[in-house]
Design an enzyme around this catalytic site. Sequence first.
Site, short mmCIF file in Angstrom:
data_model
loop_
_atom_site.label_atom_id
_atom_site.label_comp_id
_atom_site.label_asym_id
_atom_site.label_seq_id
_atom_site.Cartn_x
_atom_site.Cartn_y
_atom_site.Cartn_z
N ASP A 332 36.78 52.60 40.37
CA ASP A 332 37.39 51.98 39.67
C ASP A 332 37.00 52.12 38.09
O ASP A 332 35.61 52.93 38.04
CB ASP A 332 37.09 50.24 39.87
CG ASP A 332 37.79 49.56 38.67
OD1 ASP A 332 39.08 49.50 38.30
OD2 ASP A 332 37.11 48.70 38.13
N ASP A 529 34.01 46.67 41.00
CA ASP A 529 33.19 45.44 40.78
C ASP A 529 33.80 44.14 40.42
O ASP A 529 33.39 43.20 40.04
CB ASP A 529 32.21 45.99 39.48
CG ASP A 529 33.15 45.91 38.30
OD1 ASP A 529 34.04 46.25 38.22
OD2 ASP A 529 32.52 45.38 37.19
N ASP A 533 39.52 44.26 42.44
CA ASP A 533 38.97 45.33 43.51
C ASP A 533 38.72 45.07 44.94
O ASP A 533 38.63 45.96 45.81
CB ASP A 533 37.72 46.06 42.95
CG ASP A 533 37.75 46.84 41.65
OD1 ASP A 533 38.70 47.41 41.44
OD2 ASP A 533 37.08 46.43 40.55
#
Length: 637
Positions: A332, A529, A533
């Site tokens: 990410d 995080d 996600d």
Amino acid sequence: MQSTRTFTSTPPTRPALDEGTRRGFMLTGLTLLGLLVGWIFQGTEWLSFAGYLLAFLTGGIPAAREALTELIKERKLDVDLLMVLAALGAASIGEARDGAILLFLFSLSNTLQDWAMGRTKRAIEALMNLNPDGATVRRNGTVGWMKLSDILPGDVLIVKPGERIAADARLIRGQTSVDESPITGESLPIDKQQGSALYSGTVNLNGAIEAEVLKPAGESTLARLIELVEKAEHEKSPTETLAEKWESPYATAVLISVPVVFAVLHYLFNLSIDAAWYRAMTFMVVASPCAVVISTPAVMLSAMAASARAGVLFKSSAALEILGRIKTIALDKTGTLTHGKMRLTDVQQVSGTETENWKGIDALESHSEHPVAVAVMQHVQEKQFAEKLDLQNVEAIPGQGIQGKQGERTFWAGTRKMALSMNAVLTPEQEATLSNWENQGKSTIIYGVEGQVQMLLGIADTLRQDAREMIHELVALDVNPVMLTGDREGVAKEIARQVGIKDYRAELLPEHKLDVIKALNVPNAHVGDGVNDAPALNAASIGISLASGTDIAMESADVVLMNGDLTRLSGAVRLARKANQTVIFNLTFAFAIIVVVGILSVFGKVPLPLGVIAHEGGTVFVVFMGLRLLGERVKTR
């Protein structure tokens, strides 16, 4: 005057060896004593018999009890049963000495295994000893010692130098340095000022401080760590599960093969009953799969302990094994490769003085909670103005920016639309500057007064310092990094360029990230995080989260990076690969011992004592091969 209550509590002393290991060494010593008495006093029949009887009882009863318990309760044949039967078989043909040697070496091997594996488990369980029994707390004006379970959010911890911090808290008085290595693996002390976060289990190094408790002890960072460790101890890797699955059928096959070996040697090769039975017993010892069964857990627990010391926490040995096999890692962008917070990165003065311009920006943006305004204000707050600009009628203009009045003059900050509405004209050079910043993925602010542009600002989510190094190390390990982000194409392209990622996907919704993960080569990993996600972390072969991320991300992940150092991810991949290689080596070695020495024992080339040494020595060898990983470093810098 404050009243004071005092509670005393003495923490328990942790023994150097647990009770089971101490008992094991004692029984092994008695078995050796019996063996030596029986061997040395062979001329005195009753004394020799008493010695061997002692060896058989102290070396055989514990193993027989465990084997029978396993057989009755679990309906599984245990390798311990094979050892006891082999010793009794040796005694049945007048070789009580060889049977006693077998039991001594088997007992010694098991005790050494328990001791070695205990070292690994203690390295992991050391986390559980980080919490103090309690702390000095101020509550409602009263200061006193409280048990950990009684400490509540809002209480104030009074922590002296050298004391552990009892709960997650925020520093409200004093300043210090804190040793966070038990939690994050960071070797250097971390300086803490008022407002800094403090983690439970870390050590206050310098001055006395006061800190406001933020979470109950049961919800602290350390408590979550302990919970994850406890779960990890019960979850096994695929290789370990497979070995345990076949342990009982294999032991059954060995047990059945013993009379077959005896019959073939006696009836086809015309060996005497004693010689054929002796070789069959030796074969049973050598063919027992002790080394095979212990090969994987010895390695996995050691690797997990080494990684936990460095702040990389695996929730299971399965996660460790899978991480060692991945070829693709999806990352990410926001909060993982970048800080996840906007920062002022570029400033261009156009007209007016710098101080007067910053005063005007301060007067405007202090009224806004937009992330871009917050980033600007973080920069402005570092400047000390003798006096501030006072604006009236400050208001946000949707889609444009913000403006305010000082008398008849209008101060404004915003987009090109705002500049156009104020009849401010941007020069070609200013347009080029703004376009260049925007192509780099930055947000831009134009600040002006009336129709005059005063200053141009560029704001961006900045890259983590360790992101580029981590990507470089992953590529060197032949792992393909893929960046996933919901940001627009231009932002994604620029961040990918800065960090060194060739494969990136932009403008993704959470469900789109899920589709990308499912389409990647397996096994794969996803690092994230945030709340968005969580689906991708669950869908990936292995999910990796930063401890600074959301609770749901940590719950969904299989691996947690406790200190946010991304380079430890590549270090963890390297350690996982070494663990897998060690498992393969151990299994190959263990099976080679069984095949080679097993065949030689059938042909009478390996006597029972040598077969025992080969079997038990091989078992201890694979355990210590696993223990080598305790010294591995996950931190790469």
